[in-house]
Design a protein around this motif. Structure first.
Motif, short mmCIF file in Angstrom:
data_model
loop_
_atom_site.label_atom_id
_atom_site.label_comp_id
_atom_site.label_asym_id
_atom_site.label_seq_id
_atom_site.Cartn_x
_atom_site.Cartn_y
_atom_site.Cartn_z
N SER A 290 11.74 -22.94 20.64
CA SER A 290 10.78 -21.73 21.20
C SER A 290 11.56 -21.01 22.18
CB SER A 290 9.44 -22.37 21.42
OG SER A 290 9.28 -23.11 22.76
N GLY A 291 12.18 -21.61 22.98
CA GLY A 291 12.75 -21.03 24.25
C GLY A 291 12.01 -21.00 25.33
N ALA A 292 10.77 -21.56 25.35
CA ALA A 292 9.82 -21.67 26.49
C ALA A 292 9.98 -23.10 27.09
CB ALA A 292 8.45 -21.28 25.96
N LYS A 293 9.59 -23.12 28.38
CA LYS A 293 9.70 -24.35 28.97
C LYS A 293 8.90 -25.32 28.41
CE LYS A 293 8.79 -26.25 33.90
NZ LYS A 293 8.28 -25.66 34.77
N PRO A 294 9.08 -26.95 28.19
CA PRO A 294 8.16 -27.60 27.37
C PRO A 294 6.82 -27.54 28.28
CG PRO A 294 10.38 -28.69 27.70
CD PRO A 294 10.44 -27.20 28.39
N GLY A 295 5.72 -27.54 27.61
CA GLY A 295 4.38 -27.46 27.91
C GLY A 295 3.85 -26.07 28.14
N THR A 296 4.70 -24.96 27.88
CA THR A 296 4.19 -23.59 27.79
C THR A 296 4.83 -23.09 26.48
OG1 THR A 296 6.44 -22.49 28.60
CG2 THR A 296 5.25 -23.51 30.26
N LYS A 297 3.85 -21.87 26.30
CA LYS A 297 4.24 -21.21 25.18
C LYS A 297 4.67 -19.88 25.18
CE LYS A 297 1.16 -23.46 21.77
NZ LYS A 297 -0.13 -23.55 21.09
N PRO A 298 5.67 -19.53 24.41
CA PRO A 298 5.94 -17.93 24.40
C PRO A 298 4.85 -17.04 24.44
CG PRO A 298 7.34 -19.02 22.75
CD PRO A 298 6.24 -20.10 23.09
N GLN A 299 4.40 -16.05 24.62
CA GLN A 299 3.32 -15.07 24.64
C GLN A 299 3.61 -13.85 23.54
OE1 GLN A 299 1.80 -14.35 28.63
NE2 GLN A 299 1.21 -16.43 28.77
N THR A 300 2.64 -13.34 23.03
CA THR A 300 2.71 -12.19 22.20
C THR A 300 3.01 -11.10 23.17
OG1 THR A 300 1.40 -12.94 20.61
CG2 THR A 300 1.98 -10.92 20.29
N CYS A 301 4.07 -10.15 22.70
CA CYS A 301 4.46 -9.22 23.57
C CYS A 301 3.25 -8.08 23.51
CB CYS A 301 5.74 -8.57 22.75
SG CYS A 301 6.07 -6.91 23.60
N GLY A 302 2.95 -7.64 24.45
CA GLY A 302 1.80 -6.59 24.90
C GLY A 302 2.25 -5.27 24.10
N VAL A 303 3.38 -4.84 24.17
CA VAL A 303 3.82 -3.47 24.01
C VAL A 303 3.89 -3.41 22.43
CG1 VAL A 303 5.73 -1.75 23.94
CG2 VAL A 303 5.25 -3.29 26.00
N CYS A 304 4.59 -4.35 21.65
CA CYS A 304 4.62 -3.96 20.08
C CYS A 304 3.53 -5.17 19.43
CB CYS A 304 6.07 -4.52 19.75
SG CYS A 304 6.40 -6.27 20.26
N HIS A 305 2.81 -5.81 20.00
CA HIS A 305 1.79 -6.84 19.54
C HIS A 305 2.46 -7.77 18.65
CE1 HIS A 305 -0.96 -4.28 21.61
NE2 HIS A 305 -0.40 -3.05 21.14
N GLY A 306 3.75 -8.14 18.87
CA GLY A 306 4.29 -9.24 18.22
C GLY A 306 4.92 -8.77 16.93
N SER A 307 5.07 -7.43 16.66
CA SER A 307 5.80 -6.88 15.38
C SER A 307 7.40 -6.82 16.00
CB SER A 307 5.36 -5.59 14.96
OG SER A 307 6.00 -4.58 15.92
N GLY A 308 7.59 -6.65 16.91
CA GLY A 308 8.84 -6.56 17.57
C GLY A 308 9.57 -5.38 17.41
N GLN A 309 8.63 -4.24 17.08
CA GLN A 309 9.30 -2.60 16.57
C GLN A 309 8.49 -2.01 17.30
OE1 GLN A 309 9.82 -2.16 12.62
NE2 GLN A 309 10.96 -4.37 12.41
N GLN A 310 9.06 -1.01 17.56
CA GLN A 310 8.33 0.46 17.95
C GLN A 310 8.86 1.61 17.22
OE1 GLN A 310 10.25 0.34 21.96
NE2 GLN A 310 8.14 0.46 22.91
N GLU A 311 7.80 2.39 17.10
CA GLU A 311 8.00 3.61 16.10
C GLU A 311 8.30 4.85 16.99
OE1 GLU A 311 5.01 4.06 13.47
OE2 GLU A 311 5.48 2.20 12.15
N VAL A 312 9.15 5.59 16.57
CA VAL A 312 9.54 6.70 17.16
C VAL A 312 9.37 7.91 16.37
CG1 VAL A 312 11.46 8.02 18.59
CG2 VAL A 312 11.32 5.61 18.56
N VAL A 313 8.44 8.76 16.56
CA VAL A 313 8.20 9.92 15.53
C VAL A 313 9.11 11.30 15.98
CG1 VAL A 313 6.68 11.56 14.92
CG2 VAL A 313 6.00 9.26 15.62
N GLN A 314 10.05 11.40 15.22
CA GLN A 314 10.83 12.85 15.33
C GLN A 314 10.79 13.86 14.40
OE1 GLN A 314 14.55 10.43 14.40
NE2 GLN A 314 15.26 11.12 16.66
N ASN A 315 10.66 15.14 14.82
CA ASN A 315 10.55 16.29 14.03
C ASN A 315 11.94 16.58 13.59
OD1 ASN A 315 7.72 16.50 13.70
ND2 ASN A 315 7.72 16.92 15.81
N THR A 316 12.21 16.59 12.22
CA THR A 316 13.68 17.05 11.93
C THR A 316 13.37 18.35 10.73
OG1 THR A 316 13.69 15.68 9.84
CG2 THR A 316 14.15 14.54 11.89
N PRO A 317 14.56 18.66 10.56
CA PRO A 317 14.71 19.79 9.32
C PRO A 317 14.03 19.32 7.91
CG PRO A 317 16.66 19.78 10.33
CD PRO A 317 15.77 18.59 10.98
#
Ligand SMILES: [Zn+2]
Ligand SMILES: [Zn+2]
Length: 372
Positions: A148-175
């Protein structure tokens, strides 16, 4: 996605199975699982699996490719970085062009990387096979934190930015219109998780480098450039994913006397002029022993003799190749006065006539002198 089973395992045959063995195994299993006969729920899936395995292994080319590379799964490796399919419209294609990690679920099990190891072996080791241990560095799941990568006895926490999906969406206007480009979350680097207190062994990676000893059995008859696949001996998978495979690439050293071409062995032995002219019985080294070879009187230099079954064991199927012996008549360079005198006598006595006997050869020479 379920991991594909090894085709040989599906058919229940060894990796050295002959074409016949494969055909027999397929017929038996196809009868057993044919949906017309077998009403079990998974019969159809089993039947398809058997059919697919047979399709690949019954064709020598695709079998060789499979032996070398295993399942070529478009979702793994092969350029990596994306998992978009082509059915989802422009957005997916955009993901592909921009890499960006696609929509791979950071919490999904991930297969470990394949590893490659080059092993150089002696000529005769390739002929007779070899068992040995090798030590390879490979990445394994960290024992301290269970990966898990976390110190024994602790747990990794869900990322507050992507809510666990690991991705961010970037909206672009293109031709072309409005495009949504996804990229790895910068807060959690695409993992979907934040580790507050890191495991001290792996520093939060969940993985550690280890030296791993592996027992390798090289089959008799392997040739230079062969690849052995050791299923599951690659790097550990992540989040319960299967381990990758280890590929061992075989390099074979050359031999000072024997040469190899496929399953056949070639060698050259010298003959004296007297042996070639009068005939003799000579000893020839083979891969396993010495054998006697009868040289008939009047043997020409460059003649090949075949020692049947004295070649390399066939990797697939049965039997062995042959050994081909090329005889080379060696012209003496250091002659005693007595030997010289005898040769002069021989030449004046019979030399000319001996040469005249071989019409085709000397006719060609005469024609060349005349300029024909
Ligand atoms: Zn995140
Ligand atoms: Zn750890």
């Amino acid at each position: 996605m379920a991991e594909k089973r090894d085709y040989y395992e599906v058919l229940g045959v060894g990796r050295d199975a002959s074409e016949d063995d494969i055909k027999k195994a397929y017929r038996k299993l196809a009868r057993q699982y044919h949906p017309d006969v077998n009403k079990a729920e998974d019969a159809e899936a089993k039947f398809k699996e058997v059919k697919e395995a047979y399709d690949v292994l019954s064709d020598s080319q695709s079998r060789a490719r499979y032996d070398q590379y295993g399942h070529i799964d478009p979702n793994q490796g092969m350029g990596g970085g994306f998992s978009g399919d082509f059915s989802g419209g422009l957005g997916d294609i955009f993901d592909m062009f921009f890499g960006g990690g696609g929509r791979r679920d950071p919490n999904a099990p991930q297969r470990g990387n394949d590893l490659q190891y080059t092993m150089t072996i002696e000529f005769k080791e390739a002929v007779f096979g070899k068992e040995t241990d090798i030590t390879i560095p490979r990445t394994e799941s960290c024992d301290t934190c269970g990966g898990s990568g976390a110190k024994p006895g602790t747990k990794p926490q869900t990322c507050g930015v992507c809510h666990g999906s690991g991705q961010q969406e970037v909206v672009q206007n293109t031709p072309f219109g409005r495009m949504v480009n996804r990229r790895a979350c910068s807060n959690c680097n695409g993992s979907g998780k934040i580790i507050k207190e890191r495991c001290s062994t792996c520093h939060g990676n969940g993985k550690v480098k280890k030296q791993r000893k592996i027992h390798v059995r090289i089959p008799a008859g392997v040739d230079d450039g062969a690849q052995l696949r050791m299923t599951g001996e690659g790097e550990s998978g992540l989040r319960g994913g299967p381990a990758g495979d280890l590929y061992i690439v075989i390099r074979v050293k050359s031999h000072e006397f024997f040469e190899r071409e496929g399953d056949d062995i070639y060698c050259e032995v010298p003959l004296t002029f007297a042996q070639a002219a009068l005939g003799d019985e000579i000893e020839i080294p083979t891969l396993t022993e010495k054998v006697k070879l009868k040289i008939p009187a009047g043997t020409q230099t460059g003649t090949f003799f075949r020692l049947k079954g004295k070649g390399v064991p066939r990797l697939r199927g049965h039997g062995q190749g042959d050994q081909h012996v090329k005889v080379v008549v060696v012209t003496p360079t250091k002659l005693s006065d007595e030997q010289k005198e005898l040769l002069r006598q021989f030449s004046s006595l019979d030399g000319e006539r001996a040469l005249e006997q071989d019409h085709s050869f000397f006719d060609k020479v005469k024609k060349a002198f005349r300029g024909d």
